[in-house]
Design a protein around this motif. Sequence first.
Motif, PDB file in Angstrom:
ATOM      1  N   LYS A   1      24.300 -39.021  46.591  1.00  0.00           N
ATOM      2  CA  LYS A   1      23.444 -39.647  45.571  1.00  0.00           C
ATOM      3  C   LYS A   1      22.125 -38.899  45.392  1.00  0.00           C
ATOM      4  CE  LYS A   1      25.232 -44.316  46.286  1.00  0.00           C
ATOM      5  NZ  LYS A   1      24.905 -45.665  46.810  1.00  0.00           N
ATOM      6  N   GLY A   2      21.682 -38.194  46.438  1.00  0.00           N
ATOM      7  CA  GLY A   2      20.433 -37.438  46.352  1.00  0.00           C
ATOM      8  C   GLY A   2      20.524 -36.191  45.490  1.00  0.00           C
ATOM      9  N   LYS A   3      21.733 -35.775  45.140  1.00  0.00           N
ATOM     10  CA  LYS A   3      21.971 -34.572  44.318  1.00  0.00           C
ATOM     11  C   LYS A   3      21.179 -33.359  44.835  1.00  0.00           C
ATOM     12  CE  LYS A   3      23.227 -37.113  40.210  1.00  0.00           C
ATOM     13  NZ  LYS A   3      23.116 -37.262  38.788  1.00  0.00           N
ATOM     14  N   PHE A   4      21.168 -33.195  46.148  1.00  0.00           N
ATOM     15  CA  PHE A   4      20.400 -32.110  46.761  1.00  0.00           C
ATOM     16  C   PHE A   4      20.902 -30.744  46.322  1.00  0.00           C
ATOM     17  CE2 PHE A   4      19.984 -35.598  49.943  1.00  0.00           C
ATOM     18  CZ  PHE A   4      18.627 -35.814  49.774  1.00  0.00           C
ATOM     19  N   ASN A   5      22.219 -30.617  46.109  1.00  0.00           N
ATOM     20  CA  ASN A   5      22.769 -29.328  45.683  1.00  0.00           C
ATOM     21  C   ASN A   5      22.230 -28.916  44.315  1.00  0.00           C
ATOM     22  OD1 ASN A   5      24.233 -31.407  44.456  1.00  0.00           O
ATOM     23  ND2 ASN A   5      26.142 -30.233  44.422  1.00  0.00           N
ATOM     24  N   VAL A   6      22.159 -29.855  43.383  1.00  0.00           N
ATOM     25  CA  VAL A   6      21.644 -29.558  42.041  1.00  0.00           C
ATOM     26  C   VAL A   6      20.158 -29.214  42.115  1.00  0.00           C
ATOM     27  CG1 VAL A   6      21.223 -30.540  39.743  1.00  0.00           C
ATOM     28  CG2 VAL A   6      23.383 -31.007  40.921  1.00  0.00           C
ATOM     29  N   LYS A   7      19.403 -30.017  42.856  1.00  0.00           N
ATOM     30  CA  LYS A   7      17.961 -29.768  42.990  1.00  0.00           C
ATOM     31  C   LYS A   7      17.696 -28.428  43.663  1.00  0.00           C
ATOM     32  CE  LYS A   7      16.831 -34.685  43.330  1.00  0.00           C
ATOM     33  NZ  LYS A   7      16.405 -35.756  44.245  1.00  0.00           N
ATOM     34  N   HIS A   8      18.461 -28.111  44.708  1.00  0.00           N
ATOM     35  CA  HIS A   8      18.282 -26.843  45.414  1.00  0.00           C
ATOM     36  C   HIS A   8      18.555 -25.661  44.480  1.00  0.00           C
ATOM     37  CE1 HIS A   8      18.190 -24.054  48.785  1.00  0.00           C
ATOM     38  NE2 HIS A   8      19.384 -23.600  48.438  1.00  0.00           N
ATOM     39  N   TYR A   9      19.616 -25.770  43.712  1.00  0.00           N
ATOM     40  CA  TYR A   9      19.973 -24.707  42.761  1.00  0.00           C
ATOM     41  C   TYR A   9      18.875 -24.534  41.709  1.00  0.00           C
ATOM     42  CZ  TYR A   9      22.919 -21.897  39.676  1.00  0.00           C
ATOM     43  OH  TYR A   9      23.418 -20.884  38.909  1.00  0.00           O
ATOM     44  N   GLN A  10      18.370 -25.643  41.177  1.00  0.00           N
ATOM     45  CA  GLN A  10      17.326 -25.581  40.145  1.00  0.00           C
ATOM     46  C   GLN A  10      16.025 -25.010  40.700  1.00  0.00           C
ATOM     47  OE1 GLN A  10      17.427 -29.704  38.940  1.00  0.00           O
ATOM     48  NE2 GLN A  10      18.831 -29.297  37.250  1.00  0.00           N
ATOM     49  N   ILE A  11      15.599 -25.494  41.867  1.00  0.00           N
ATOM     50  CA  ILE A  11      14.360 -24.996  42.472  1.00  0.00           C
ATOM     51  C   ILE A  11      14.522 -23.521  42.828  1.00  0.00           C
ATOM     52  CG2 ILE A  11      12.832 -25.177  44.491  1.00  0.00           C
ATOM     53  CD1 ILE A  11      12.385 -27.410  42.471  1.00  0.00           C
ATOM     54  N   GLY A  12      15.697 -23.148  43.329  1.00  0.00           N
ATOM     55  CA  GLY A  12      15.963 -21.749  43.645  1.00  0.00           C
ATOM     56  C   GLY A  12      15.871 -20.854  42.417  1.00  0.00           C
ATOM     57  N   SER A  13      16.363 -21.335  41.296  1.00  0.00           N
ATOM     58  CA  SER A  13      16.283 -20.564  40.042  1.00  0.00           C
ATOM     59  C   SER A  13      14.838 -20.383  39.606  1.00  0.00           C
ATOM     60  CB  SER A  13      17.074 -21.265  38.938  1.00  0.00           C
ATOM     61  OG  SER A  13      18.437 -21.315  39.274  1.00  0.00           O
ATOM     62  N   ILE A  14      14.063 -21.447  39.729  1.00  0.00           N
ATOM     63  CA  ILE A  14      12.633 -21.368  39.386  1.00  0.00           C
ATOM     64  C   ILE A  14      11.919 -20.406  40.324  1.00  0.00           C
ATOM     65  CG2 ILE A  14      10.471 -22.698  39.368  1.00  0.00           C
ATOM     66  CD1 ILE A  14      12.223 -25.113  38.411  1.00  0.00           C
ATOM     67  N   LEU A  15      12.235 -20.486  41.618  1.00  0.00           N
ATOM     68  CA  LEU A  15      11.629 -19.573  42.595  1.00  0.00           C
ATOM     69  C   LEU A  15      11.935 -18.117  42.274  1.00  0.00           C
ATOM     70  CD1 LEU A  15      12.228 -21.292  46.045  1.00  0.00           C
ATOM     71  CD2 LEU A  15      10.041 -20.560  45.111  1.00  0.00           C
ATOM     72  N   LEU A  16      13.186 -17.841  41.949  1.00  0.00           N
ATOM     73  CA  LEU A  16      13.572 -16.471  41.614  1.00  0.00           C
ATOM     74  C   LEU A  16      12.750 -15.956  40.439  1.00  0.00           C
ATOM     75  CD1 LEU A  16      15.400 -13.954  41.748  1.00  0.00           C
ATOM     76  CD2 LEU A  16      17.051 -15.203  40.342  1.00  0.00           C
ATOM     77  N   ALA A  17      12.700 -16.738  39.373  1.00  0.00           N
ATOM     78  CA  ALA A  17      11.974 -16.306  38.172  1.00  0.00           C
ATOM     79  C   ALA A  17      10.485 -16.122  38.458  1.00  0.00           C
ATOM     80  CB  ALA A  17      12.179 -17.323  37.052  1.00  0.00           C
ATOM     81  N   LEU A  18       9.877 -17.092  39.129  1.00  0.00           N
ATOM     82  CA  LEU A  18       8.432 -17.025  39.368  1.00  0.00           C
ATOM     83  C   LEU A  18       8.058 -15.969  40.400  1.00  0.00           C
ATOM     84  CD1 LEU A  18       7.361 -20.773  39.172  1.00  0.00           C
ATOM     85  CD2 LEU A  18       7.165 -18.987  37.421  1.00  0.00           C
ATOM     86  N   MET A  19       8.939 -15.720  41.381  1.00  0.00           N
ATOM     87  CA  MET A  19       8.617 -14.683  42.360  1.00  0.00           C
ATOM     88  C   MET A  19       8.645 -13.300  41.713  1.00  0.00           C
ATOM     89  SD  MET A  19      10.070 -13.746  46.136  1.00  0.00           S
ATOM     90  CE  MET A  19       9.557 -15.292  46.849  1.00  0.00           C
ATOM     91  N   VAL A  20       9.635 -13.076  40.863  1.00  0.00           N
ATOM     92  CA  VAL A  20       9.695 -11.784  40.161  1.00  0.00           C
ATOM     93  C   VAL A  20       8.473 -11.644  39.245  1.00  0.00           C
ATOM     94  CG1 VAL A  20      10.986 -10.414  38.471  1.00  0.00           C
ATOM     95  CG2 VAL A  20      12.197 -11.563  40.336  1.00  0.00           C
ATOM     96  N   ALA A  21       8.170 -12.696  38.475  1.00  0.00           N
ATOM     97  CA  ALA A  21       7.008 -12.658  37.584  1.00  0.00           C
ATOM     98  C   ALA A  21       5.714 -12.499  38.375  1.00  0.00           C
ATOM     99  CB  ALA A  21       6.958 -13.931  36.741  1.00  0.00           C
ATOM    100  N   GLY A  22       5.602 -13.185  39.504  1.00  0.00           N
ATOM    101  CA  GLY A  22       4.401 -13.094  40.325  1.00  0.00           C
ATOM    102  C   GLY A  22       4.217 -11.723  40.937  1.00  0.00           C
ATOM    103  N   ALA A  23       5.320 -11.116  41.379  1.00  0.00           N
ATOM    104  CA  ALA A  23       5.234  -9.773  41.962  1.00  0.00           C
ATOM    105  C   ALA A  23       4.808  -8.749  40.907  1.00  0.00           C
ATOM    106  CB  ALA A  23       6.578  -9.379  42.577  1.00  0.00           C
ATOM    107  N   VAL A  24       5.435  -8.820  39.753  1.00  0.00           N
ATOM    108  CA  VAL A  24       5.081  -7.903  38.664  1.00  0.00           C
ATOM    109  C   VAL A  24       3.638  -8.163  38.212  1.00  0.00           C
ATOM    110  CG1 VAL A  24       5.607  -7.250  36.273  1.00  0.00           C
ATOM    111  CG2 VAL A  24       7.454  -7.562  37.923  1.00  0.00           C
ATOM    112  N   GLY A  25       3.286  -9.440  38.094  1.00  0.00           N
ATOM    113  CA  GLY A  25       1.935  -9.799  37.683  1.00  0.00           C
ATOM    114  C   GLY A  25       0.881  -9.334  38.670  1.00  0.00           C
ATOM    115  N   GLY A  26       1.150  -9.496  39.959  1.00  0.00           N
ATOM    116  CA  GLY A  26       0.207  -9.029  40.982  1.00  0.00           C
ATOM    117  C   GLY A  26      -0.001  -7.529  40.907  1.00  0.00           C
ATOM    118  N   MET A  27       1.084  -6.792  40.719  1.00  0.00           N
ATOM    119  CA  MET A  27       0.956  -5.335  40.595  1.00  0.00           C
ATOM    120  C   MET A  27       0.212  -4.958  39.313  1.00  0.00           C
ATOM    121  SD  MET A  27       4.554  -3.868  42.135  1.00  0.00           S
ATOM    122  CE  MET A  27       5.601  -4.864  41.090  1.00  0.00           C
ATOM    123  N   ALA A  28       0.498  -5.677  38.240  1.00  0.00           N
ATOM    124  CA  ALA A  28      -0.159  -5.384  36.964  1.00  0.00           C
ATOM    125  C   ALA A  28      -1.660  -5.613  37.058  1.00  0.00           C
ATOM    126  CB  ALA A  28       0.443  -6.246  35.850  1.00  0.00           C
TER     127      ALA A  28
END
Length: 156
Positions: free
Chosen positions: A54-81
């Motif tokens: 009922k907690g749908k942890f798998n869906v939440k984990h997948y969604q948060i992981g997707s956000i982390l991937l996008a923001l980490m790449v953007a943050g790394a590029v942004g920090g270098m920029a």
Amino acid sequence: MTLELSPAVKYWLNFFHPLMMWVLLALSLYAAYLGLQVQRTRNAQGEEKKELIKGKFNVKHYQIGSILLALMVAGAVGGMAVTYINNGKLFVGPHLLAGLGMTSLIAFSASLSPFMQKGANWARVTHILLNFVILGLFTWQAITGVQIVQRILTNA
């Protein structure tokens, strides 16, 4: 055509990357918690498993992981920029190299999702190990990042 930023904008840009990374570190800890709940759900039985599903942890984990991937790449590029904009060069050192390593590892970790969805245990184990390495590097990055911010504040 050249784009010249005001000194005030250049100065405040220095703090966007560190703030974003601290938020991502907290989000990473939450993703780790969700991942542990997914594993707990997978291993549970009977009524406990029904409750955990009922907690749908798998869906939440997948969604948060997707956000982390996008923001980490953007943050790394942004920090270098921002570093390049403000200094005309990148400072190749442990902080930059570990950040690039983390960015590569999170992409590799995320790429294991299709295999995990098909039940490949080797992919789950690799995903977990990579993510704990990323968390360790991320914690170290946060500490070295604070030292960099302190230097920026001292030199202002």
